[in-house]
Design an enzyme around this catalytic site. Sequence first.
Site, PDB file in Angstrom:
ATOM      1  CB  SER A  37     -49.201  21.235  20.681  1.00  0.00           C
ATOM      2  OG  SER A  37     -50.091  21.386  19.612  1.00  0.00           O
ATOM      3  CG  HIS A  68     -50.255  25.875  16.468  1.00  0.00           C
ATOM      4  ND1 HIS A  68     -49.176  25.077  16.243  1.00  0.00           N
ATOM      5  CD2 HIS A  68     -51.163  25.101  17.086  1.00  0.00           C
ATOM      6  CE1 HIS A  68     -49.420  23.859  16.694  1.00  0.00           C
ATOM      7  NE2 HIS A  68     -50.630  23.853  17.208  1.00  0.00           N
ATOM      8  CG  HIS A  90     -52.433  20.444  12.771  1.00  0.00           C
ATOM      9  ND1 HIS A  90     -52.266  21.642  13.424  1.00  0.00           N
ATOM     10  CD2 HIS A  90     -51.628  19.555  13.391  1.00  0.00           C
ATOM     11  CE1 HIS A  90     -51.385  21.474  14.404  1.00  0.00           C
ATOM     12  NE2 HIS A  90     -50.993  20.221  14.414  1.00  0.00           N
ATOM     13  CE1 TYR A  92     -56.615  20.198  13.606  1.00  0.00           C
ATOM     14  CE2 TYR A  92     -55.046  18.408  13.847  1.00  0.00           C
ATOM     15  CZ  TYR A  92     -55.516  19.652  14.232  1.00  0.00           C
ATOM     16  OH  TYR A  92     -54.898  20.351  15.221  1.00  0.00           O
ATOM     17  CD  GLU A  93     -55.495  24.082  11.045  1.00  0.00           C
ATOM     18  OE1 GLU A  93     -55.787  25.247  10.725  1.00  0.00           O
ATOM     19  OE2 GLU A  93     -54.363  23.749  11.439  1.00  0.00           O
ATOM     20  CB  ALA A 120     -48.466  17.494  21.415  1.00  0.00           C
ATOM     21  CG  MET A 215     -54.167  14.287  15.385  1.00  0.00           C
ATOM     22  SD  MET A 215     -55.515  15.280  16.037  1.00  0.00           S
ATOM     23  CE  MET A 215     -56.089  14.222  17.390  1.00  0.00           C
ATOM     24  CB  SER A 216     -48.741  17.227  13.106  1.00  0.00           C
ATOM     25  OG  SER A 216     -47.856  16.857  14.151  1.00  0.00           O
ATOM     26  CG  ASN A 239     -52.616  11.952  25.332  1.00  0.00           C
ATOM     27  OD1 ASN A 239     -52.239  12.947  24.699  1.00  0.00           O
ATOM     28  ND2 ASN A 239     -53.078  10.874  24.747  1.00  0.00           N
ATOM     29  CG  HIS A 251     -56.657  21.105  21.437  1.00  0.00           C
ATOM     30  ND1 HIS A 251     -55.533  20.567  20.841  1.00  0.00           N
ATOM     31  CD2 HIS A 251     -56.537  22.444  21.325  1.00  0.00           C
ATOM     32  CE1 HIS A 251     -54.776  21.549  20.372  1.00  0.00           C
ATOM     33  NE2 HIS A 251     -55.354  22.693  20.660  1.00  0.00           N
TER      34      HIS A 251
END
Length: 289
Positions: A37, A68, A90, A92-93, A120, A215-216, A239, A251
């Site tokens: 991201s 993406h 990812h 989490y998908e 990110a 998360m990646s 952030n 997001h």
Amino acid sequence: MTTPTPDNLDERVTRSADHIRSRLGARQPRVAVLLGSGWGGLADQVREPIDWPYAELPAFPELQITGHAGLLRSGWIGPTEVLVLAGRKHVYEAGDASAMKGAVRTLARLGVQTLVQTNAAGSLDTALLPGQVMLISDHLNMTQMSPLLGERGDARFVGLTDAYDPRLRQQALAAAQALGRPLSEGVYAWMLGPQFETPAEIRMLQVLGARAVGMSTVPETILARHAGLRVLALSLVTNLGAGLSAESLSHAHTLHTAQQAAAGACQLLAAVVSCLSGPPLVVGVSGAA
Ligand code: HPA
């Protein structure tokens, strides 16, 4: 003889690599860049592009998330011949830690030796502010998931000391300094997501020594090390972690901040990638780097 995986991953890797090679001609990219991201702008800087949508590559994942594109691009960044991967799947998908396994193995099959990853991330250090970039020095796999479950053979017990290659990190720090852009190192904590952390979790990660959270990246690092690739990774801070500032996380907010910082981050990434050109490493020789 290698045991085929149930889903014929090896065959899909072969078909993907053959398809890519059929259009590469004399090109021999040794460096791949995986764009997360906010980093998508780097793909626009690739000269003499040749593109493959992931959908044409059977070992590559199907992507859903906004921001993406799912495109593999060959070309040059500065003097460095690259394969750019715009988009990652990812964990989490679908809960699949090996979602990028086929893509990473295809890179290895093509002779890629270095994987530069980008993402990110939230900052756990109030001196590392949104818009700044952190060089990952090490990671915490908070999920304890592995993309290597089900693998066979001794190679699966892959060492992760210096997973983020010290020599590449030195080169990246030098490139940032030459550009006059701040770049400092820190430990990246992989949380599964897709929910953001609680303030209590952020405090836990601080106690554990993490400086950024996302998360990646970690599964791809493990896959790349298993495939013998060297890894370098950069986090774009979008952030401060939950509870460290008054802003609420989303997001959309992540993408918005990433877009604002994208030009500077991509300039830094292009400088880092540019300094990675050079002769191919000697592989398969005992004691070689
Ligand atoms: N937490 C996890 N992942 C993230 C964050 C965060 O605060 N920001 C961007 N990706």
